[in-house]
Design a protein around this motif. Structure first.
Motif, short mmCIF file in Angstrom:
data_model
loop_
_atom_site.label_atom_id
_atom_site.label_comp_id
_atom_site.label_asym_id
_atom_site.label_seq_id
_atom_site.Cartn_x
_atom_site.Cartn_y
_atom_site.Cartn_z
N SER A 11 0.84 -1.21 0.00
CA SER A 11 0.00 0.00 0.00
C SER A 11 0.86 1.25 0.00
N LEU A 12 1.89 1.28 0.85
CA LEU A 12 2.79 2.44 0.90
C LEU A 12 3.52 2.62 -0.43
N LEU A 13 3.91 1.51 -1.04
CA LEU A 13 4.58 1.60 -2.33
C LEU A 13 3.66 2.21 -3.38
N LEU A 14 2.43 1.78 -3.43
CA LEU A 14 1.47 2.32 -4.40
C LEU A 14 1.20 3.80 -4.14
N ILE A 15 1.04 4.16 -2.88
CA ILE A 15 0.81 5.58 -2.55
C ILE A 15 2.02 6.42 -2.95
N MET A 67 11.86 6.90 -0.55
CA MET A 67 11.08 5.95 0.27
C MET A 67 10.69 4.73 -0.55
N GLY A 68 10.28 4.93 -1.78
CA GLY A 68 9.92 3.81 -2.64
C GLY A 68 11.11 2.89 -2.88
N GLY A 69 12.29 3.47 -3.13
CA GLY A 69 13.50 2.67 -3.33
C GLY A 69 13.87 1.89 -2.09
N LEU A 70 13.77 2.51 -0.92
CA LEU A 70 14.07 1.80 0.33
C LEU A 70 13.10 0.64 0.55
N MET A 71 11.83 0.87 0.23
CA MET A 71 10.84 -0.19 0.42
C MET A 71 11.11 -1.36 -0.54
N LEU A 72 11.48 -1.06 -1.77
CA LEU A 72 11.80 -2.14 -2.71
C LEU A 72 13.04 -2.91 -2.27
N ARG A 73 14.03 -2.21 -1.78
CA ARG A 73 15.24 -2.86 -1.30
C ARG A 73 14.94 -3.74 -0.09
N ARG A 74 14.14 -3.21 0.81
CA ARG A 74 13.79 -3.98 2.01
C ARG A 74 13.00 -5.24 1.63
N LYS A 75 12.13 -5.11 0.64
CA LYS A 75 11.33 -6.24 0.18
C LYS A 75 12.24 -7.35 -0.35
N ARG A 76 13.28 -6.97 -1.08
CA ARG A 76 14.20 -7.95 -1.65
C ARG A 76 15.02 -8.65 -0.58
N ILE A 77 15.36 -7.95 0.50
CA ILE A 77 16.14 -8.54 1.58
C ILE A 77 15.30 -9.56 2.35
#
Length: 182
Positions: A11-15, A171-181
């Motif tokens: 949801s945060l990524l989409l927002i 923020m979007g980049g950090l969320m994508l990176r965290r998702k991959r980890i």
């Protein structure tokens, strides 16, 4: 619990993506920068101004006529207005908004450097793209110190992205990176 975190993360990524696209379309600020090149002193500094892109293709813009042109920075001999090393008493600038890549067509600048006590100097500059530019430097007693004619380098025109857009992209980049980890 893990599904709730995943839902919240998506949801945060989409927002974030939604806000970055809407703000990027309305970023709206354009910076115009030139180097100031003296005939005697060589590169003396630079000047950078900012206009709103809503003013594009509206003809000649002049700060003295109330047009929204902001001085971002003027630097001379290692002194910078952006960090308060000049006490600016007068500044005017003219830009042809139909051709911003031509850059600044006119500017006038009158300021004292600050914090140098008896060695405080007054800088007076005037530039007209169709004639020439001149710099005059005086001390506080109005005694002549130096003079030079100058020209401006080719304009560097850069759209200034919104700080909020950069924050959202980060923020979007950090969320994508965290998702991959995970």
């Amino acid at each position: 619990m893990k599904n709730l975190q995943k839902l919240l993360s998506h949801s945060l990524l989409l927002i974030t993506l939604m806000f970055t696209t809407s703000f990027a379309a309305n970023a709206g600020l354009i910076n115009i920068k030139h180097d100031i090149i003296g005939d005697f002193y060589g590169k003396m500094g630079s000047i950078e101004v900012q206009i709103d892109d809503s003013l594009l293709n509206t003809g000649l813009l002049y700060k003295s006529f109330g047009d929204q042109i902001t001085l971002v920075n003027i630097s001379l001999f290692g002194l910078f207005s952006s960090v308060g090393e000049f006490d600016i008493s007068f500044f005017d600038v003219g830009i042809d908004s139909d051709n911003i890549y031509a850059g600044i067509e006119f500017f006038e600048f009158d300021a004292n450097d600050v914090g140098f006590g008896a060695d405080t100097w007054n800088y007076y500059m005037i530039f007209d793209a169709f004639t020439f530019g001149s710099l005059e430097i005086f001390d506080l007693n109005n005694d002549f110190i130096a003079f030079d004619t100058f020209s401006l380098s080719a304009a560097q025109v850069v759209p200034a992205p919104s700080t909020l857009v950069l924050l959202m992209l980060g923020m979007g980049g950090l969320m994508l990176r965290r998702k991959r980890i995970i």
